[in-house]
Design a protein around this motif. Structure first.
Motif, short mmCIF file in Angstrom:
data_model
loop_
_atom_site.label_atom_id
_atom_site.label_comp_id
_atom_site.label_asym_id
_atom_site.label_seq_id
_atom_site.Cartn_x
_atom_site.Cartn_y
_atom_site.Cartn_z
N VAL A 202 0.85 -1.19 0.00
CA VAL A 202 0.00 0.00 0.00
C VAL A 202 0.88 1.24 0.00
O VAL A 202 1.85 1.32 0.78
CB VAL A 202 -0.93 0.02 1.23
CG1 VAL A 202 -1.70 1.34 1.30
CG2 VAL A 202 -1.90 -1.16 1.18
N THR A 203 0.55 2.19 -0.87
CA THR A 203 1.27 3.46 -0.94
C THR A 203 0.30 4.60 -0.70
O THR A 203 -0.74 4.68 -1.36
CB THR A 203 1.94 3.65 -2.32
OG1 THR A 203 2.88 2.59 -2.54
CG2 THR A 203 2.65 4.99 -2.40
N GLU A 204 0.62 5.48 0.24
CA GLU A 204 -0.19 6.67 0.48
C GLU A 204 0.69 7.90 0.43
O GLU A 204 1.71 7.98 1.12
CB GLU A 204 -0.90 6.60 1.83
CG GLU A 204 -1.80 7.82 2.08
CD GLU A 204 -2.47 7.80 3.44
OE1 GLU A 204 -3.36 8.65 3.65
OE2 GLU A 204 -2.11 6.96 4.28
N GLU A 205 0.30 8.87 -0.40
CA GLU A 205 0.96 10.16 -0.44
C GLU A 205 0.07 11.20 0.23
O GLU A 205 -1.16 11.12 0.15
CB GLU A 205 1.24 10.59 -1.89
CG GLU A 205 2.32 9.79 -2.57
CD GLU A 205 2.64 10.34 -3.94
OE1 GLU A 205 1.83 11.15 -4.46
OE2 GLU A 205 3.66 9.96 -4.52
N ARG A 206 0.67 12.18 0.82
CA ARG A 206 -0.06 13.24 1.51
C ARG A 206 -1.02 13.94 0.55
O ARG A 206 -0.62 14.51 -0.44
CB ARG A 206 0.92 14.25 2.09
CG ARG A 206 0.30 15.41 2.85
CD ARG A 206 1.41 16.24 3.49
NE ARG A 206 0.87 17.38 4.21
CZ ARG A 206 0.80 18.60 3.72
NH1 ARG A 206 1.20 18.85 2.49
NH2 ARG A 206 0.30 19.59 4.45
N ASN A 207 -2.32 13.86 0.86
CA ASN A 207 -3.38 14.49 0.06
C ASN A 207 -3.33 14.09 -1.41
O ASN A 207 -3.71 14.87 -2.29
CB ASN A 207 -3.28 16.02 0.18
CG ASN A 207 -3.50 16.49 1.59
OD1 ASN A 207 -4.22 15.87 2.37
ND2 ASN A 207 -2.86 17.59 1.95
N ALA A 208 -2.89 12.89 -1.68
CA ALA A 208 -2.77 12.45 -3.08
C ALA A 208 -3.02 10.95 -3.18
O ALA A 208 -4.03 10.44 -2.70
CB ALA A 208 -1.40 12.84 -3.62
N SER B 40 -3.58 25.11 4.10
CA SER B 40 -3.02 23.75 4.11
C SER B 40 -3.60 22.90 5.23
O SER B 40 -4.08 23.41 6.25
CB SER B 40 -1.51 23.81 4.25
OG SER B 40 -1.15 24.40 5.48
N GLY B 41 -3.52 21.61 5.03
CA GLY B 41 -4.01 20.63 6.00
C GLY B 41 -3.73 19.25 5.47
O GLY B 41 -3.22 19.08 4.35
N ASP B 42 -4.05 18.25 6.25
CA ASP B 42 -3.81 16.85 5.86
C ASP B 42 -5.10 16.06 5.92
O ASP B 42 -5.73 16.00 6.99
CB ASP B 42 -2.77 16.20 6.79
CG ASP B 42 -1.42 16.89 6.72
OD1 ASP B 42 -1.05 17.35 5.63
OD2 ASP B 42 -0.75 16.95 7.77
#
Length: 242
Positions: free
Chosen positions: A29-35, A163-165
Motif C-alpha cells: 500500500v502506498t499513500e501520499e499526503r493528500n494524493a 493547508s491541512g492533511d
C-alpha cells in the motif's frame, strides 16, 4: 494480515467476504499526503481465488502495522506473466470522484465539507469532519466531482482554507490541521508500466453524467433531475457520475 476479497457493494467488512487472499505473493500500500492512496497486489493464477479477482471488487488490507484495515477498489488487472497477475486497487475514498456536487457556497471549512455531503447529486456514503477553523469564500459554481473539491484544484477546500492533511479512514474523511509530525524523512516511489495491451482498466467508466451549462460569469444551468443515468448502472456495485 492476510488481504480479504469482497464484492464491490460491501460496506461493513466484518466477514471473510469472498475469501482471504492467502496465496498473494506481495501486497503493498502506498499513500501520499493528500494524493495517491493505492494498493498493488501480485497473485498467482494457481491461487484459490484467482478467478474471483475482478475489477470493482474490493480488497481489504492493512496499510501499515497497527493501522485499521482499509478497503481498496480493484481498477486494473494485468494479464498473467509467468503465472502471476498484478492487481491495482485504489482506496475506497476514490469513489468521491464519481459523486457530483451541485453548486453551493460556504464560509468555513466545516461548512464546505458539510456542503459536499448535503449538495451531492446522488447518495454520498462518506462522513466529513475537520478541526480547521479558518474562514474564507468557498464557491462551487458548477457541478463538480466531490474529490476534486477536497484538494488538487483551484477553489478546493485546501486552496480556500489553507493547508491541512486529509486522513481517509474507510468512509470517513477527516481534514486535520496537521495529521502527523515532520521527522525529516522523505518517502518517494515510482511505478513502471511495462505492458499497455494486456490490461483490464475501469478508471474511465461512468454510470451517469451531470450535464450543465455555464456562461463563465456566474450563471449556471442544470437539469431538474441533476443526473442522467446510462441505463447500465445496475451492472455496477456503485454509481460513478461524471
Amino acid at each position: 494480515m492476510i488481504p480479504i476479497l469482497y464484492e464491490g457493494n460491501e460496506t461493513q467488512f466484518n466477514t471473510n467476504g469472498l475469501g482471504r487472499l492467502a496465496d498473494a505473493i506481495t501486497c503493498e500500500v502506498t499513500e501520499e499526503r493528500n494524493a495517491t492512496y493505492e494498493l498493488v497486489l501480485t497473485y498467482p493464477i494457481t491461487g484459490i481465488h484467482y478467478n474471483e479477482l475482478q475489477e470493482n471488487r474490493i480488497i481489504l488490507a492493512q496499510p501499515f502495522d497497527g493501522g485499521l484495515t482499509q478497503p481498496f477498489i480493484i481498477y486494473k488487472i494485468s494479464r498473467p506473466l509467468n503465472g502471476i497477475v498484478t492487481v491495482n486497487a485504489e482506496h475506497i475514498s476514490y469513489r468521491l470522484t464519481g459523486i457530483t456536487v451541485m453548486p453551493f457556497e460556504a464560509s468555513t471549512a466545516q461548512a464546505a465539507l458539510a456542503g459536499i455531503d448535503s449538495y451531492s447529486a446522488t447518495s454520498n456514503p462518506f462522513n466529513f469532519t475537520t478541526d480547521k477553523t479558518t474562514t474564507g469564500s468557498f464557491k462551487v459554481k458548477v457541478p463538480t466531482s466531490a474529490r476534486a473539491l477536497l484538494c488538487g484544484q483551484s477553489g478546493s477546500v485546501l486552496d480556500v482554507f489553507g493547508s491541512g492533511d486529509y486522513e481517509f479512514n474507510r468512509f470517513d474523511v477527516n481534514l486535520r490541521v496537521n495529521r502527523g509530525t515532520d521527522n525529516g524523512v522523505t518517502l518517494r516511489y515510482a511505478k513502471n508500466l511495462t505492458d499497455l495491451k494486456s490490461v483490464i482498466d475501469t478508471t474511465n467508466v461512468y454510470t451517469g453524467i451531470s450535464p450543465f451549462w455555464t456562461n463563465g460569469e456566474g450563471t449556471t444551468v442544470t437539469l431538474p433531475e441533476k443526473v442522467i443515468m446510462s441505463g447500465h448502472q445496475s451492472e455496477f456495485p456503485f454509481q460513478i457520475i461524471k
